[in-house]
Design an enzyme around this catalytic site. Structure first.
Site, PDB file in Angstrom:
ATOM      1  N   HIS A   1      -0.794   1.747  -3.032  1.00  0.00           N
ATOM      2  CA  HIS A   1       0.385   1.908  -2.177  1.00  0.00           C
ATOM      3  C   HIS A   1       1.391   0.796  -2.452  1.00  0.00           C
ATOM      4  O   HIS A   1       1.032  -0.277  -2.900  1.00  0.00           O
ATOM      5  CB  HIS A   1       0.034   1.981  -0.690  1.00  0.00           C
ATOM      6  CG  HIS A   1      -0.558   0.739  -0.073  1.00  0.00           C
ATOM      7  ND1 HIS A   1      -1.734   0.167  -0.498  1.00  0.00           N
ATOM      8  CD2 HIS A   1      -0.144  -0.027   0.972  1.00  0.00           C
ATOM      9  CE1 HIS A   1      -2.021  -0.888   0.272  1.00  0.00           C
ATOM     10  NE2 HIS A   1      -1.071  -1.039   1.156  1.00  0.00           N
TER      11      HIS A   1
ATOM     12  N   HIS B   1      -2.033 -10.044   7.100  1.00  0.00           N
ATOM     13  CA  HIS B   1      -0.679  -9.561   6.777  1.00  0.00           C
ATOM     14  C   HIS B   1       0.386 -10.308   7.573  1.00  0.00           C
ATOM     15  O   HIS B   1       1.410  -9.748   7.934  1.00  0.00           O
ATOM     16  CB  HIS B   1      -0.541  -8.077   7.107  1.00  0.00           C
ATOM     17  CG  HIS B   1      -1.597  -7.194   6.539  1.00  0.00           C
ATOM     18  ND1 HIS B   1      -2.880  -7.157   7.023  1.00  0.00           N
ATOM     19  CD2 HIS B   1      -1.558  -6.296   5.536  1.00  0.00           C
ATOM     20  CE1 HIS B   1      -3.582  -6.273   6.329  1.00  0.00           C
ATOM     21  NE2 HIS B   1      -2.813  -5.749   5.432  1.00  0.00           N
TER      22      HIS B   1
ATOM     23  N   HIS C   1      -7.104   0.144   5.644  1.00  0.00           N
ATOM     24  CA  HIS C   1      -6.976  -0.420   6.997  1.00  0.00           C
ATOM     25  C   HIS C   1      -5.538  -0.272   7.538  1.00  0.00           C
ATOM     26  O   HIS C   1      -5.012  -1.167   8.194  1.00  0.00           O
ATOM     27  CB  HIS C   1      -7.453  -1.877   7.035  1.00  0.00           C
ATOM     28  CG  HIS C   1      -6.733  -2.796   6.076  1.00  0.00           C
ATOM     29  ND1 HIS C   1      -7.357  -3.835   5.444  1.00  0.00           N
ATOM     30  CD2 HIS C   1      -5.454  -2.829   5.662  1.00  0.00           C
ATOM     31  CE1 HIS C   1      -6.483  -4.470   4.675  1.00  0.00           C
ATOM     32  NE2 HIS C   1      -5.314  -3.888   4.801  1.00  0.00           N
TER      33      HIS C   1
END
Lengths: 118, 282
Positions: B195, B59, B12
């Site tokens: 990541h 986030h 995403h």
């Protein structure tokens, strides 16, 4: 704050585990960055960086890391990358720019490094 | 009773929203990524789910460190997409399904999952980008299902274990299948794969570990519960912990699933991008 006598983590070189200790250390810095979700706060910071950092109660280490645009130092001072990303946006840095700054690479070198792992 | 059709996972990454806005589908950088979605679109068109459970991680828009829920479930009539600090245009609100939300909350708390209910929840790229990828034009796609967002904490350690994420998914699946409406439900697990954005190890990607996760999540998710949280950080990268969302999704599907499509590409932005569509046995 420290919690002697128990190690919750393993050591992963080049990686800071953002845990309760870091979250407490970096609270003011992260709070300031979280508030950058609102445009008026981004404008407030841009107009007066020093005054804005003072308003949020950043400590001297955090302030200096921001003055120096030193991402690694911000993380050491308790910054969390998700909140720092909002600050990076104010500085017009992409995530690859930020990656390069932290790893001593140019943005192009950092992008090449990403591709090299395909 | 409701039926769980299947689950779809995707990365995403915020840059995807920008690429969609600029229609970079055939751009050489983006094409290998966007090529992963036509089969998903065809499947959605064929099955037309009524509800979508969107499992993502916030986030730093919906939640801050002042109150950080480990598992949060939206219970709102709609979910607003808001400025995440970069001044990008926000999408229109996504329609909620509070009756389904409260059914899930009742069922899961009865099953000993202590969740946080949210009658207001701003949703960030973690929620929005998958919607745009799966339902082009979202939220204005005519097939857009009503949604229930579920967010798990991957911002601040301690994060949930992989075992707990899988168990959460199993309890979620049970809740959904007992919803007293003849409805079709799809479950999204978003984020990942490997990541790392922060530190001297920024840019870390781990193809071998991602392949191990992709293989096992289809047919043997239990194997993945052996991975400790610190191993997950070490092997998937500091932000690769978003794989927990995939585990939650997988748990809700039941044991018997068929893989319809899979895509994997390095890199999109700083990330190894993965897409997977799993269909539940009828």
């Amino acid at each position: 704050m420290d919690q002697p006598g128990y190690d919750y983590h393993i050591d992963i070189p080049g990686t800071t585990i953002f845990d309760g200790k870091q979250a407490m250390k970096g609270y003011a810095l992260n709070k300031m960055c979280y508030d950058f979700n609102r445009a008026e706060n981004r404008e407030g910071f841009k107009a007066d960086e020093e005054g804005w950092m003072e308003k949020y109660g950043l400590n001297e280490g955090q302030k200096q890391a921001i003055r120096d645009r030193d991402i690694l130092k911000m993380i050491e001072e308790g910054g969390n990358i998700y909140y720092l990303a909002k600050l990076a946006g104010i500085f017009k840095l992409s995530v690859q720019d930020v990656g390069g700054l932290q790893t001593g690479r140019t943005t192009e070198e950092f992008q090449d490094y990403l591709k090299s792992q395909a | 009773m409701a039926t769980v059709l299947g689950g779809i996972t995707t990365s995403h990454i915020p840059a995807v929203g920008n690429a969609i806005q600029k229609e970079l589908y055939d751009d050489p950088y983006w094409k290998p990524f966007f090529d992963g979605y036509p089969k998903v679109h065809a499947w959605i068109k064929e099955h037309k789910p009524d509800y979508c459970i969107n499992i993502y991680n916030d986030h730093g828009l919906g939640f801050f460190l002042d109150r950080m829920p480990t598992f949060a479930i939206g219970a709102a009539h709609e979910y607003r997409n808001e400025d995440e600090g970069w001044g990008l245009p926000s999408l229109d609100p996504f329609p909620g399904a509070p009756e389904l939300s409260w059914h899930i909350i009742e069922s899961m708390v009865a099953d000993h999952f202590d969740i946080t209910s949210c009658q207001e929840l701003a949703v960030d790229h973690g929620f929005v980008v998958p919607m745009q990828l799966f339902w082009p034009g979202a939220p204005h796609n005519p097939d857009m299902p009503k949604t229930v967002p579920i967010s798990a904490n991957t911002v601040q350690h301690p994060i949930p274990t992989l075992a707990r994420a899988l168990e959460f998914g199993r309890a979620l699946g049970k809740a959904l299948r007992s919803f007293p409406e003849d409805a079709k439900i799809v479950i999204l697990g978003t984020g990942g794969l490997s990541h790392q954005l922060d530190g001297q190890r920024a840019g870390f990607i781990n193809k071998e570990f991602d392949q191990y996760c992709l293989e096992n999540i289809v047919s043997n998710p239990e194997e993945l519960t052996k991975v400790t949280r610190m191993e997950l950080v070490e092997k998937a990268g500091a932000q690769g912990t978003e794989f927990l969302m995939w585990m939650m999704m997988r748990g809700a599907l039941g044991d018997d699933v068929t893989e319809i499509t899979r895509n994997y590409h390095i890199p999109i932005s700083n990330t190894a991008a993965g897409t997977l569509l799993l269909e539940c046995a009828a």
